[in-house]
Write a protein that holds these residues in place. Structure first.
Motif, short mmCIF file in Angstrom:
data_model
loop_
_atom_site.label_atom_id
_atom_site.label_comp_id
_atom_site.label_asym_id
_atom_site.label_seq_id
_atom_site.Cartn_x
_atom_site.Cartn_y
_atom_site.Cartn_z
N VAL A 30 -71.88 -109.89 -29.29
CA VAL A 30 -72.58 -111.15 -29.02
C VAL A 30 -71.72 -112.33 -29.51
O VAL A 30 -71.48 -113.30 -28.80
CB VAL A 30 -73.96 -111.15 -29.72
N LEU A 31 -71.24 -112.19 -30.74
CA LEU A 31 -70.44 -113.24 -31.38
C LEU A 31 -69.23 -113.63 -30.53
O LEU A 31 -68.91 -114.80 -30.38
CB LEU A 31 -69.99 -112.69 -32.73
N HIS A 32 -68.56 -112.60 -29.97
CA HIS A 32 -67.32 -112.83 -29.22
C HIS A 32 -67.55 -113.46 -27.85
O HIS A 32 -66.59 -113.80 -27.16
CB HIS A 32 -66.58 -111.50 -29.02
N ARG A 33 -68.82 -113.54 -27.42
CA ARG A 33 -69.12 -114.19 -26.13
C ARG A 33 -70.08 -115.34 -26.35
O ARG A 33 -70.75 -115.79 -25.41
CB ARG A 33 -69.77 -113.17 -25.17
N HIS A 34 -70.17 -115.81 -27.60
CA HIS A 34 -71.18 -116.80 -27.93
C HIS A 34 -70.83 -118.17 -27.36
O HIS A 34 -69.70 -118.64 -27.52
CB HIS A 34 -71.36 -116.88 -29.45
N ALA A 35 -71.83 -118.81 -26.73
CA ALA A 35 -71.59 -120.09 -26.05
C ALA A 35 -71.13 -121.18 -27.02
O ALA A 35 -70.40 -122.09 -26.63
CB ALA A 35 -72.86 -120.52 -25.33
N LEU A 36 -71.57 -121.11 -28.30
CA LEU A 36 -71.19 -122.17 -29.25
C LEU A 36 -69.79 -121.98 -29.80
O LEU A 36 -69.25 -122.87 -30.46
CB LEU A 36 -72.18 -122.21 -30.42
N LEU A 37 -69.19 -120.81 -29.60
CA LEU A 37 -67.92 -120.51 -30.27
C LEU A 37 -66.72 -120.37 -29.34
O LEU A 37 -65.58 -120.46 -29.80
CB LEU A 37 -68.07 -119.22 -31.08
N TRP A 38 -66.96 -120.11 -28.06
CA TRP A 38 -65.83 -119.81 -27.16
C TRP A 38 -65.93 -120.63 -25.88
O TRP A 38 -67.03 -120.79 -25.34
CB TRP A 38 -65.81 -118.31 -26.80
N ASN A 39 -64.81 -121.11 -25.38
CA ASN A 39 -64.78 -121.73 -24.06
C ASN A 39 -64.68 -120.62 -23.03
O ASN A 39 -63.91 -119.67 -23.23
CB ASN A 39 -63.50 -122.59 -23.90
N ALA A 90 -80.90 -115.97 -25.42
CA ALA A 90 -80.98 -116.74 -26.68
C ALA A 90 -79.97 -116.22 -27.71
O ALA A 90 -79.40 -117.00 -28.47
CB ALA A 90 -82.40 -116.66 -27.25
N HIS A 91 -79.73 -114.91 -27.72
CA HIS A 91 -78.76 -114.37 -28.69
C HIS A 91 -77.36 -114.94 -28.46
O HIS A 91 -76.61 -115.14 -29.40
CB HIS A 91 -78.69 -112.83 -28.59
N PHE A 92 -77.03 -115.21 -27.20
CA PHE A 92 -75.69 -115.72 -26.89
C PHE A 92 -75.61 -117.25 -27.02
O PHE A 92 -74.56 -117.82 -26.83
CB PHE A 92 -75.27 -115.31 -25.47
N GLU A 93 -76.76 -117.86 -27.34
CA GLU A 93 -76.76 -119.33 -27.41
C GLU A 93 -77.18 -119.88 -28.77
O GLU A 93 -76.87 -121.02 -29.11
CB GLU A 93 -77.69 -119.89 -26.32
N GLN A 94 -77.95 -119.09 -29.56
CA GLN A 94 -78.44 -119.59 -30.85
C GLN A 94 -77.63 -118.98 -31.99
O GLN A 94 -77.23 -117.82 -31.92
CB GLN A 94 -79.90 -119.15 -31.05
#
Ligand code: HEM
Length: 462
Positions: free
Chosen positions: A367-376, A43-47
């Motif tokens: 977490v931010l640098h691997r976040h699903a909402l921010l990076w392809n 959830a941390h990597f997606e929310q």
């Protein structure tokens, strides 16, 4: 006719799999002490924002760039450095820029800003390039195929560079003894003691810290002696070396004209070494690891180094654009400072989420640098994200290896220049390859480092 070259295979470097759900309090605390990055859940990597009550109190993990901007910039006055962080960093660093707050921090930041201008940073490029060259000469004497642990090698070169840029006239004590005492000192601040995590009172002795007391005392007194010696030199009419120590002793708050006291000078020397040594060493270590997995980028960097390194040292780091992109991508996947934390001094609203006074707010670059909402393809190694043209598309608050806002890392340009020059010198002469069958595991101490070092196979470039 040849068809189009087949694309290079995806490089997906290892990292601990996120947990499916939050662990219970005892497992959480144990994991936090062993390796904090293993506590993150899917959830941390997606929310964008997760709030809740945990064993360390009320917390919010924030990965929404707009909310991060509010915490670090727009409403920065509402977020102070939290008690745990200050306690871990306290020995030796209190009254330095990293741990001070309020008016004390403002005065110091104004006084220290002139030590890190582009002009001063550029003046250290030759010391950096010289140390990088010396390192590659030492490696050239090793037999090809030698398994070399690059982590201590990077720690040594970054320490030598800091030593030379702070005290350019050398150390008064035996350099070996000084370096050993300094390593012990930083190993002490680097460990998270369970007593600190559980907020036990300061008078209770931390066993992890007692062992290293003599080394800490030696290191601190060596720094005191060097300050005293330089003050005498500056008081006379001998020319003084133009290094960080001279600049620190001459630093003045431009608004009041006040200089720094002895305690503050010492605390800031310790701070520059503490904040600038292992961070830069780890950025380099992870870059070498990632390059060991990618023949394509090894080749690109080697060619760039061939084209640039024989030219003038002035502006050299700016010309090494691909080398810099690799370092930035390494700090995305393995940010040396894996999490930042703040305490909410009053209530706030973060993009519609209520934050109560006293909330521990965590912004975790890891977490931010691997976040699903921010990076392809967030877990893929792809330095081209940071090449000119692509880099401007990255949200300013989605990539934070150096933090942001008024408390952004004061040494960011210094360390990027250093890492670029060292990496280019290495890539020009060597290809470092993975040790077959060896598992690489990132572990968060204060900085994010590879567990058990980073042995790689040293081969010379053909
Ligand atoms: C790759 C290398 C480095 C990384 C990743 C890094 C990262 C950071 C981060 C994330 C912060 C902000 C912490 C926060 O907001 O809570 C910070 C602050 C700081 N860094 Fe760095 N740093 C690096 C190198 C250096 C170097 C080389 C120096 C000095 C020579 C340095 C000195 C400082 C200082 C003094 C602060 C406190 C600034 C303030 O609070 O005003 N750092 N660093």
């Amino acid at each position: 006719m040849h068809g189009p070259a087949s694309p290079a295979p995806d490089v997906r470097p290892p990292f601990p799999a996120p947990l499916e759900r939050r662990p219970g309090p005892i497992t959480f605390l144990r994991t936090l002490q062993r390796n904090p990055i293993e506590t993150w859940t899917r959830a941390h990597f997606e929310q964008p924002i997760l709030t809740g009550r945990g064993p360390l109190g009320i917390g919010a993990v924030v990965s929404d760039p707009a909310a991060i901007r509010r915490i670090l910039v727009d409403n920065v006055g509402n977020y102070g450095k939290d008690a745990l962080q200050k306690r871990v960093l306290a020995p030796g660093l209190s009254h330095g820029l990293l741990t001070s707050e309020g008016e004390e921090w403002r005065i110091q930041r104004r006084a220290l800003a002139p030590l890190f201008t582009p002009r001063v940073t550029a003046s250290f490029a030759s010391a950096m390039a010289r140390n990088a060259q010396a390192l590659t000469e030492r490696w050239a004497r090793l037999r090809p195929g030698h398994i070399l642990d690059v982590q201590p090698q990077m720690a040594q070169v970054t320490l030598n560079i800091l030593g030379e840029t702070i005290f350019s006239d050398g150390l008064e004590r035996d350099p070996k003894e000084f370096m050993e005492a300094m390593s012990q000192f930083f190993a002490t601040i680097g460990s998270l003691d369970l007593f600190d995590l559980l907020d036990f009172p300061d008078w209770m002795p931390r066993l992890s810290k007692l062992r290293s007391r003599p080394a800490v005392a030696f290191f601190q007194s060596a720094v005191e002696d060097m300050i005293a010696r330089r003050k005498t030199l500056l008081a006379g009419d001998q020319p003084a070396p133009e290094d960080l120590l001279t600049l620190l002793l001459r630093a003045k708050d431009p608004q009041t004209g006040a200089g720094l006291g002895d305690l503050e000078v010492k605390a800031n020397i310790m701070t520059f070494i503490a904040a600038g040594h292992e961070t830069t060493a780890n950025a380099l270590t992870w870059s070498l690891f990632l390059l060991s997995l990618s023949p394509e980028w090894r080749e690109r960097l080697a060619r760039e180094a061939d084209a640039v390194l024989d030219g003038p040292v002035e502006g050299m780091a700016e010309r090494l654009v691909e080398t810099r992109a690799v370092i930035e991508e390494a700090m995305r996947l393995y940010p040396p400072v894996a999490s930042l934390s703040r305490e909410a001094l009053g209530p706030d609203d973060l993009c519609g989420r209520r934050i109560r006074k006293g909330t521990l707010v965590v912004i975790a670059p890891y977490v931010l640098h691997r976040h699903a909402l921010l990076w392809n393809n967030s877990n893929r190694f792809d330095p081209s994200r940071f090449l000119p043209g692509a880099r401007d598309k990255i949200d300013r608050y989605a990539y934070l290896p150096f933090g942001a806002g008024p408390r952004i890392c004061i040494g960011a340009a210094f360390s990027i220049q250093e890492a670029v020059l060292v990496l280019a010198a290495i890539m020009r002469r060597f290809a470092l390859l993975p040790v077959p069958g060896r598992r690489v595991e990132p572990v968060q101490r204060i900085t994010l480092r590879p567990r058990g070092g980073m042995p790689l196979v040293l081969t010379t470039r053909t």
